[in-house]
Design an enzyme around this catalytic site. Sequence first.
Site, PDB file in Angstrom:
ATOM      1  N   CYS A 184     -15.744  71.312 -16.402  1.00 17.49           N
ATOM      2  CA  CYS A 184     -15.022  71.292 -17.665  1.00 17.49           C
ATOM      3  C   CYS A 184     -14.179  72.559 -17.741  1.00 17.49           C
ATOM      4  O   CYS A 184     -14.627  73.631 -17.320  1.00 17.49           O
ATOM      5  CB  CYS A 184     -15.995  71.223 -18.845  1.00 17.49           C
ATOM      6  SG  CYS A 184     -15.176  71.319 -20.458  1.00 17.49           S
TER       7      CYS A 184
ATOM      8  N   ARG B 171     -20.033  57.565 -20.909  1.00 14.08           N
ATOM      9  CA  ARG B 171     -21.261  58.344 -20.937  1.00 14.08           C
ATOM     10  C   ARG B 171     -20.948  59.740 -20.375  1.00 14.08           C
ATOM     11  O   ARG B 171     -19.872  59.972 -19.858  1.00 14.08           O
ATOM     12  CB  ARG B 171     -22.378  57.671 -20.133  1.00 14.08           C
ATOM     13  CG  ARG B 171     -22.079  57.530 -18.644  1.00 14.08           C
ATOM     14  CD  ARG B 171     -23.229  56.866 -17.916  1.00 14.08           C
ATOM     15  NE  ARG B 171     -23.064  56.964 -16.456  1.00 14.08           N
ATOM     16  CZ  ARG B 171     -23.935  56.501 -15.569  1.00 14.08           C
ATOM     17  NH1 ARG B 171     -25.033  55.890 -15.983  1.00 14.08           N
ATOM     18  NH2 ARG B 171     -23.722  56.642 -14.279  1.00 14.08           N
TER      19      ARG B 171
ATOM     20  N   GLU C  45     -33.046  55.284  -7.811  1.00 14.40           N
ATOM     21  CA  GLU C  45     -32.145  54.167  -8.091  1.00 14.40           C
ATOM     22  C   GLU C  45     -31.560  53.644  -6.788  1.00 14.40           C
ATOM     23  O   GLU C  45     -31.165  54.417  -5.916  1.00 14.40           O
ATOM     24  CB  GLU C  45     -30.982  54.578  -9.003  1.00 14.40           C
ATOM     25  CG  GLU C  45     -31.344  54.855 -10.438  1.00 14.40           C
ATOM     26  CD  GLU C  45     -30.111  55.154 -11.286  1.00 14.40           C
ATOM     27  OE1 GLU C  45     -29.007  54.672 -10.917  1.00 14.40           O
ATOM     28  OE2 GLU C  45     -30.233  55.874 -12.283  1.00 14.40           O
TER      29      GLU C  45
ATOM     30  N   GLU D 124     -28.202  61.848 -13.364  1.00 16.80           N
ATOM     31  CA  GLU D 124     -27.065  61.976 -12.445  1.00 16.80           C
ATOM     32  C   GLU D 124     -26.100  63.089 -12.868  1.00 16.80           C
ATOM     33  O   GLU D 124     -24.912  62.875 -13.120  1.00 16.80           O
ATOM     34  CB  GLU D 124     -26.321  60.645 -12.325  1.00 16.80           C
ATOM     35  CG  GLU D 124     -27.146  59.564 -11.648  1.00 16.80           C
ATOM     36  CD  GLU D 124     -26.373  58.274 -11.419  1.00 16.80           C
ATOM     37  OE1 GLU D 124     -26.729  57.518 -10.508  1.00 16.80           O
ATOM     38  OE2 GLU D 124     -25.398  58.011 -12.168  1.00 16.80           O
TER      39      GLU D 124
END
Length: 677
Positions: A162, A115, A310, A154
């Site tokens: 990157c 993901r 969460e 998140e």
Amino acid sequence: MRADRPEGPDRRIHFGGDYYPEQWPEEVWAEDVQLMKEAGVTLVTAGVFAWARVEPRPGEWDFGWFDRVMDNLAQAGLRVCLATMTASPPPWLSRMHPEILPETEDGRRKWPGGRQHYCPSSPVYRQYATRLVEQVATRYAQHPALEVWHVGNEYGCHIRQCFCDVSAADFRRWLAERYGTVDVLNEAWSTAFWSQRYDSFEEVLPPRLAPTFANPSQQLDYLRFSDDALRQCYLAELAVLRRLTPDTRVTTNLMAHHKPVDAFEWARHQDVMSLDFYQDPYDPDEHLRAAFNFDLMRSALGGQPWMLLEQAPSAVNWRPRNSPKPPGAMRLWSWQAVAQGADAIMYFQWRQSLGGAEKFHSAMLPHGGTDTRAFREVSELGREFASVPEIAGTRSRAETALLTDWNSWWALELDSHPSTALDQALINRAHHRPLFDAGVACDILPPSSELAGYKLVVVPNLYLLRADDARRLARYVEDGGQLLVSFFSGIVDERDRVHPGGYPAPLRQLLGLRVEEFWPLDEGVRVPVEGVASAGPELEPGTEGDLWSEAVELEGAEAVAVFGSGELVGRPAVTRHQYGSGTAWYVGTRLGHTAMRGLLDHVRQAAGVDPVLPGLPSGVQATVREDDEHSFLFLLNHGDDSAVVALPEPMSDRLSPGSGAVTSVSLPPRGVAVMER
């Protein structure tokens, strides 16, 4: 913007978890809703990873199944924290546009199969993501189940930076906006060193893998840029939501004290702060890490209630060894979040997956179904939260602030420093823990904050310190504040260039000292630290410092403790300096917890900062949340032994209705009491 405090029947502590109906046949959905009601669920997060299902092919939309999910939840009276569905691009997107895939600093491409496989700077990714958000927001803007928007998921969890050519071009654009001309960039980055001078922005690259140490100012700016690139993804989606649903609150789930993402900057663009926090049952001090993160979430939006979006009902799946939470731990740690300002307690996940990478991650509804400890504990907790709806919207008040700064964190942990063993998160918690153990409420703020309302300000480390922030600290002390600063602070400016004038130049006058040399300590080495008679707090015999030491020269300050042996024997280890109407303290080493607790107790008493309750038993946490109508005292026993807590006046325990007013509370290990005057 919707109010942060609900009124009437909507005033409640929300309770629920991540819901993934796309993983299950539709006949299971009715059972889900029935069991959610049984467990006391009021809010679910839905749609987080649904992109491939709602857009199975480019521009072809299939929302019918999700319409039924939303309708089922609304008919049951359940609310939805609705995700924008952009967290994990579908396979067709990277097949059509492989240029969206991220690259590491050594040029390796990261591929689909997990993901977050996207470059944050990719205009192609942002184009497809915002097109999806437009569809989702238009379709569900008026849906009765919609409670709050959940953007992305998140950010920076898997792709923190990157280094691809797309990111490189975006970095050059970012630098041009920041510095204006390449000459200003050269000055900021000290490019006269190692023949790094640039003639144009087109020559600048990300700090890719190099033969030796990269330029630290370049690295620092790339960390800033990477955080901003992630935030630009969020802001692109936010703009769509603001246009289509201006009255619906928006959030995104930050991770615990997450280095790639500046929580204070992100807070400026959220209506409510949200945190994902996964405790490690093997760590006996996990509640201390939680305490710091919970205070950070509460403070980031000025004390506004936040969401624990969460946590795990029991075990996670991603540590080397994954222990379940022992009986009572899930309840205790959930109430800890509420005690420190949360108005929503959520879990990953509602129903435990049968396949995929997280199939062994616990759920509110485990593989074993309802006849399980996890489901029973979750359901009981849901009933408890439902019994105290008045807590929602109440707030905490603190007289102590702890300052931390992401820019300083990024700069502190770069290479080619006196020591690479400095860990900002650990340093922060070493200064937060003595306040927590003493039962002192603490806000966690950036150094740019207004400090006048605080009696005590603690600075664990600000290696990078802007001149205006240094002046703000000086004004605070001059006006009567008590300030404690620890080692290696005030060393460089925002460009990571050393402040001229001797360490710590912007704080020398305030602290009344000069640091001549840094003496970092080798791993495992400790140095004795001895109190100076009648000069300050008493230090127990055997007090030691580790990790760091400094050769301090006094310039008006007085030593309250000195090094007892070694190269710095007799030199100041802890100092105190009267400055204006206040006092500035300095700690030139890392003291052990007991010594740090004693020092901070002394300083906070001088500042007039009192604990919530005096004489708290070891391991017991006490906090207060209140408003004009209610005052709640939360007592939580994180220790291994039972504890008795004396109350300042008769109170009733809202979790034990009918018990009447009491003047003391007995707490078993992992026990919780919510007292109300």
